[in-house]
Design a protein around this motif. Structure first.
Motif, short mmCIF file in Angstrom:
data_model
loop_
_atom_site.label_atom_id
_atom_site.label_comp_id
_atom_site.label_asym_id
_atom_site.label_seq_id
_atom_site.Cartn_x
_atom_site.Cartn_y
_atom_site.Cartn_z
N VAL A 37 0.84 -1.20 0.00
CA VAL A 37 0.00 0.00 0.00
C VAL A 37 0.87 1.25 0.00
CG1 VAL A 37 -1.66 1.36 1.36
CG2 VAL A 37 -1.97 -1.11 1.10
N ILE A 38 1.89 1.28 0.85
CA ILE A 38 2.78 2.44 0.94
C ILE A 38 3.52 2.65 -0.37
CG2 ILE A 38 4.88 3.32 2.06
CD1 ILE A 38 3.78 1.95 4.65
N ASP A 39 4.06 1.57 -0.93
CA ASP A 39 4.79 1.69 -2.19
C ASP A 39 3.91 2.22 -3.32
OD1 ASP A 39 7.15 0.84 -1.04
OD2 ASP A 39 7.01 -1.21 -1.79
N ARG A 40 2.67 1.73 -3.39
CA ARG A 40 1.75 2.18 -4.43
C ARG A 40 1.48 3.68 -4.30
NH1 ARG A 40 -3.59 2.32 -4.00
NH2 ARG A 40 -3.65 0.67 -2.45
N HIS A 41 1.25 4.13 -3.07
CA HIS A 41 0.99 5.56 -2.86
C HIS A 41 2.23 6.41 -3.13
CE1 HIS A 41 -3.16 5.47 -1.70
NE2 HIS A 41 -2.92 4.48 -0.85
N ARG A 42 3.39 5.88 -2.82
CA ARG A 42 4.63 6.60 -3.10
C ARG A 42 4.81 6.74 -4.61
NH1 ARG A 42 8.91 3.87 -0.19
NH2 ARG A 42 8.11 4.97 1.61
N GLN A 43 4.58 5.66 -5.36
CA GLN A 43 4.71 5.70 -6.81
C GLN A 43 3.71 6.67 -7.45
OE1 GLN A 43 4.26 1.59 -7.90
NE2 GLN A 43 6.33 1.04 -7.23
N GLN A 44 2.54 6.79 -6.85
CA GLN A 44 1.51 7.70 -7.37
C GLN A 44 1.67 9.12 -6.84
OE1 GLN A 44 -2.10 5.69 -6.22
NE2 GLN A 44 -1.92 4.15 -7.82
N PHE A 47 1.89 11.09 -1.26
CA PHE A 47 2.34 11.63 0.02
C PHE A 47 2.59 13.12 -0.13
CE2 PHE A 47 3.18 7.17 0.71
CZ PHE A 47 2.86 7.00 2.04
N LYS A 48 2.23 13.88 0.88
CA LYS A 48 2.41 15.33 0.87
C LYS A 48 3.29 15.72 2.05
CE LYS A 48 -0.49 15.52 -2.48
NZ LYS A 48 0.09 15.23 -3.75
#
Length: 90
Positions: A37-44, A47-48
């Motif tokens: 989940v974290i990796d997917r959000h990082r790739q997209q 994160f702000k």
């Protein structure tokens, strides 16, 4: 094998050290699910930069906060629920 920690052990460690280290708190499969989940959000680029203040007074101040944040979408929260359920059972 997962270790068991009581809520009082965790609270005592937090009170004494301001942190608590719980070896093998999560099963490897739970860690892997969270990592995906974290990796997917990082790739997209979801994160702000974390900041201080609200609305008109919001500002990014690296000397105060240097972290990145991502609000949890309830529809994607399943891997995070394993963590919160472990905490409530502790």
């Amino acid at each position: 094998m997962q270790a068991n920690y009581s809520a009082s052990q965790i609270a005592d460690a937090l009170a004494a050290n301001a942190y608590c280290l719980c070896e093998q708190f999560l099963a490897p499969a739970d860690v892997q699910a969270l990592r995906q989940v974290i990796d997917r959000h990082r790739q997209q680029d979801n994160f702000k930069k974390a900041g201080i203040g609200t609305a008109a007074t919001f500002q990014v101040a690296k000397e105060i906060r240097g972290d990145w944040i991502k609000w949890v979408n309830p529809a994607e929260a399943a891997p995070l629920l394993c963590v919160s359920s472990k905490l409530w059972k502790a």
